[in-house]
Design an enzyme around this catalytic site. Structure first.
Site, PDB file in Angstrom:
ATOM      1  N   LYS A   1     -31.776 -42.687 -29.275  1.00 19.22           N
ATOM      2  CA  LYS A   1     -31.324 -42.171 -29.777  1.00 19.22           C
ATOM      3  C   LYS A   1     -30.817 -42.412 -30.967  1.00 19.22           C
ATOM      4  CE  LYS A   1     -29.252 -37.648 -31.098  1.00 19.22           C
ATOM      5  NZ  LYS A   1     -29.576 -36.666 -31.747  1.00 19.22           N
TER       6      LYS A   1
ATOM      7  N   PRO B   1     -53.360 -30.517 -11.174  1.00 16.08           N
ATOM      8  CA  PRO B   1     -54.142 -31.090 -11.849  1.00 16.08           C
ATOM      9  C   PRO B   1     -53.214 -32.774 -11.713  1.00 16.08           C
ATOM     10  CG  PRO B   1     -54.416 -29.402 -12.869  1.00 16.08           C
ATOM     11  CD  PRO B   1     -53.130 -29.647 -12.180  1.00 16.08           C
TER      12      PRO B   1
ATOM     13  N   ASP C   1     -22.828 -64.207 -19.500  1.00 13.73           N
ATOM     14  CA  ASP C   1     -21.870 -64.327 -18.788  1.00 13.73           C
ATOM     15  C   ASP C   1     -20.543 -63.387 -18.084  1.00 13.73           C
ATOM     16  OD1 ASP C   1     -18.718 -65.259 -20.554  1.00 13.73           O
ATOM     17  OD2 ASP C   1     -19.654 -63.200 -22.078  1.00 13.73           O
TER      18      ASP C   1
ATOM     19  N   SER D   1     -58.727 -33.146   8.858  1.00 12.81           N
ATOM     20  CA  SER D   1     -60.160 -33.771   8.127  1.00 12.81           C
ATOM     21  C   SER D   1     -60.081 -33.831   7.327  1.00 12.81           C
ATOM     22  CB  SER D   1     -60.589 -33.364   8.895  1.00 12.81           C
ATOM     23  OG  SER D   1     -61.341 -32.293   8.934  1.00 12.81           O
TER      24      SER D   1
END
Length: 649
Positions: free
Chosen positions: A353, A128, A481, A157
């Site tokens: 994290k 799906p 930088d 087709s």
């Protein structure tokens, strides 16, 4: 007129036919494959590689990158209808072990002619929400195409596909041609191109000849541009093994919100590219929303966390260069330890994290001297992977917010964060070969050096990373930088742009380029319009990149280069430009000797001159620079390969 006999007439017809074949069908003579630059294009090359090999069936190899739910060898083998034992043997991995996302897996497969095209056939049960692009680009990662799947339907087709429909998927592969067999090629590998890849670097990775790889894909030194998520045929003299693949890549704990852009230097478009999937663009939208939410959360965190004054710090600059002035604005903050739970809420918003200080102490043996790299940076081991851990005081929200929203091979990855006792700890991917500044200067105490090919690869990598920042982030950013110490090299000497503390959006809320009175950066690298007027545009990075290229070419740092210069650094190029008898030998880094192609080196001198022009409108864009350096890199690696072959005779 003399009469023409029947044998003569037949001979003339044969000659005409041969000429017609040579002119109209050169691929039948060279017997190479056409490169398809878009997985959903309508050209015949999107249907597969032509059956023009010596054999109609052969062993070929596919390169696949593990991704859930196809993140162990058994599920990958099932997806491709392949032999899991063969995959396990060639990859030297267990059949059932869970693989980190993006682990590269080599798949041996039987490649056969089906009509006019080679293919490996497998079946797929439609899920799906699937569509042709998701199946071609996400599930099979570009190893097949939209058109090939549609063309292979039992009922072509019926254009639409439906859940639980079983499709036959033609996977792209090819067998060596007569010419390739004569050159010792035994196998062809279908490699899906990733952002930042170049044909030359892919060939070198697998020990293939660069020129043969170009020819195998009907590419050339002049036409070597390739697109991500399309396939490249890599000609191999022997079966590949796991030593060349990225077995256990370092990845963050959750997917990055913004997808990497095409490495092709074509300008960005307001509409999605044809070959991209809806899913990838959905991630992009989520990335923008998540990034914005993170900035708000980070701002709230800083209000609660910091109320201490930080002393104003000067930037590290070459002491010899006195041409420019740089100053850093003082920031007043007062740190206060913030509960771990609050940081955890930041993690849920920012997809980062969050580590405890105990995690980082264990990773670095309590920040022991054996783990110290430089300054406040330490090497640590987290979950079996090496990481770089940097201690930082003060306002880190800008760097975190920028790094959390970007995802590109040539930009350093932020893997996680920690806050303890008023100190921030940022966890980055580890670049084992350190900063570029350790490798390119003549007076380097360790006498490290890079050959010409590696220097061109680094230049191409940096340009590609900057092009991503300028053209593919939302909003576009400038780094501000760029210098050799802010370019890190990984184990393969691929470049990663680091240190985003000064980075900022290119345009303000009104859509105009921004102006600032707060001039920050590194002396010698700052563009004239920024120093004089505070104008912030992508051309600021282009100028700094020109300085970096000049340092890489000469082996001198910016302070040495400014010695004797009256106004602009481009003056050092004057003796070489417009001089047919220019002597590059006294200009190029002596550690290179004469091991570089002079015509390519001269083209780099011309590029540097364009980057350093006073008028920013006269400088090339990073898009154009990526195009130039992609060709330069390919030419350089071909030259090195040819030189090595000649010297061995």
């Amino acid at each position: 007129a003399l009469p023409i006999s029947e044998p003569e007439r037949m001979g003339s017809c044969s000659i005409c036919l041969s000429v017609l074949i040579l002119v109209c069908f050169p691929c039948l003579i060279t017997a190479q494959q056409a490169y398809a630059d878009d997985s959903c294009r309508n050209s015949s090359s999107a249907l597969g590689y032509a059956c023009n090999g010596v054999n109609r069936s052969c062993t070929a190899f596919l390169m696949y990158r593990a991704q859930p739910p196809y993140n162990n060898l058994s599920s990958i083998a099932s997806l491709f209808s392949a032999n899991v034992s063969q995959i396990s043997a060639i990859s030297n991995m267990s059949e059932t072990m869970t693989l980190p996302t993006n682990t590269e897996v080599l798949i041996p497969a039987t490649c056969s002619c089906s009509g006019k095209f080679y293919q490996v056939n497998t079946t797929y049960l439609v899920k799906p929400g699937d569509n042709y692009m998701l199946i071609a680009n996400n599930t099979f990662e570009g190893l097949t195409t939209c058109k090939a799947i549609r063309n292979n339907k039992i009922s072509p087709s019926l254009a639409d596909i439906f859940p639980n429909e079983r499709l036959t998927i033609p996977v792209r592969c090819a067998c060596p041609t007569k010419k390739q067999v004569g050159e010792g090629i035994k196998y062809l590998m279908s490699f899906v191109i990733q952002p930042g890849n170049a044909i030359a670097s892919i060939a070198v990775k697998f020990g293939a000849d660069v020129a043969q790889t170009l020819e195998a894909n009907q590419k050339s030194e002049q036409d070597s541009v390739i697109q991500p998520f399309t396939t490249l045929l890599v000609p191999l003299r022997a079966a590949p093994n796991g030593s060349a693949v990225n077995l256990f890549p370092q990845t963050s704990s959750s997917p990055s919100p913004t997808p990497s852009p095409p490495s092709s230097p074509t300008p960005p478009s307001s509409s999605p590219p044809k070959g991209s999937s809806k899913k990838k663009w959905a991630y992009f939208g989520v990335g923008v929303v998540v990034g914005g939410a993170f900035v708000l959360a980070a701002g709230a965190l800083l209000v609660f966390v910091f109320l201490r004054t930080r002393k104003s710090k000067g930037l590290i600059v070459p002491s010899q260069s006195q041409s420019f002035e740089a100053q850093e604005k003082a920031i007043t903050k007062e740190p206060e330890t913030e509960p771990f739970e609050f940081l955890q809420s930041i993690s849920s918003i920012a997809s980062l994290k969050v580590y405890s200080i105990e995690d980082l102490q264990a990773a670095t043996e309590t920040f022991g001297s054996d783990h110290w790299i430089k300054g406040s940076v330490y090497m640590g081991i987290l979950n079996g992977d090496r990481v770089a851990i940097k201690k930082m005081n003060g306002d880190v929200s800008k760097e975190i917010s920028v790094l959390n929203k970007i995802n590109h091979f040539n930009l350093i990855s932020l893997l996680g964060i920690c806050f303890d006792d008023g100190v921030w700890y940022l966890v980055y991917e580890y670049a084992s070969n350190g900063p570029l500044s350790d490798w390119i200067y003549q007076d380097s105490p360790d006498q490290k050096t890079l050959n010409w090919g590696k220097r061109m690869q680094v230049a191409s990598d940096v340009a590609t990373g900057l092009n991503y920042l300028h053209s593919y982030t939302t909003p576009p950013h400038v780094h501000k930088d760029i210098k050799s110490s802010n370019i890190l090299l990984d184990g393969d000497f691929r470049a990663k742009i680091a240190k985003f503390g000064l980075s900022r959006p290119v345009r303000g809320n009104d859509g105009q380029y921004t102006l600032t009175k707060h001039i920050v950066g590194t002396k010698g690298y700052l563009a004239p319009e920024y120093l004089e007027n505070g104008l912030v545009t992508p051309m600021l990075d282009v100028y700094s990149f020109g300085i970096l290229l000049l340092e890489m070419l000469t082996g001198k740092d910016v302070a040495q280069l400014y010695e004797g210069v009256k106004v602009y650094l481009s003056e050092v190029l004057a003796p070489l430009l417009g001089n047919e008898n220019a002597n590059l030998k006294g200009f190029i880094d002596p550690s290179l000797g004469e091991l570089y192609p002079e015509h390519v080196a001269m083209s780099i001198v011309v590029l540097i001159d364009r980057c350093l022009r006073k008028d920013p409108a006269s400088r090339p864009s990073m898009n154009e620079i990526v195009q130039i350096l992609s060709k330069t890199l390919t030419t350089s690696l071909v030259w090195e390969s040819t030189s090595a072959s000649t010297s061995s005779l």
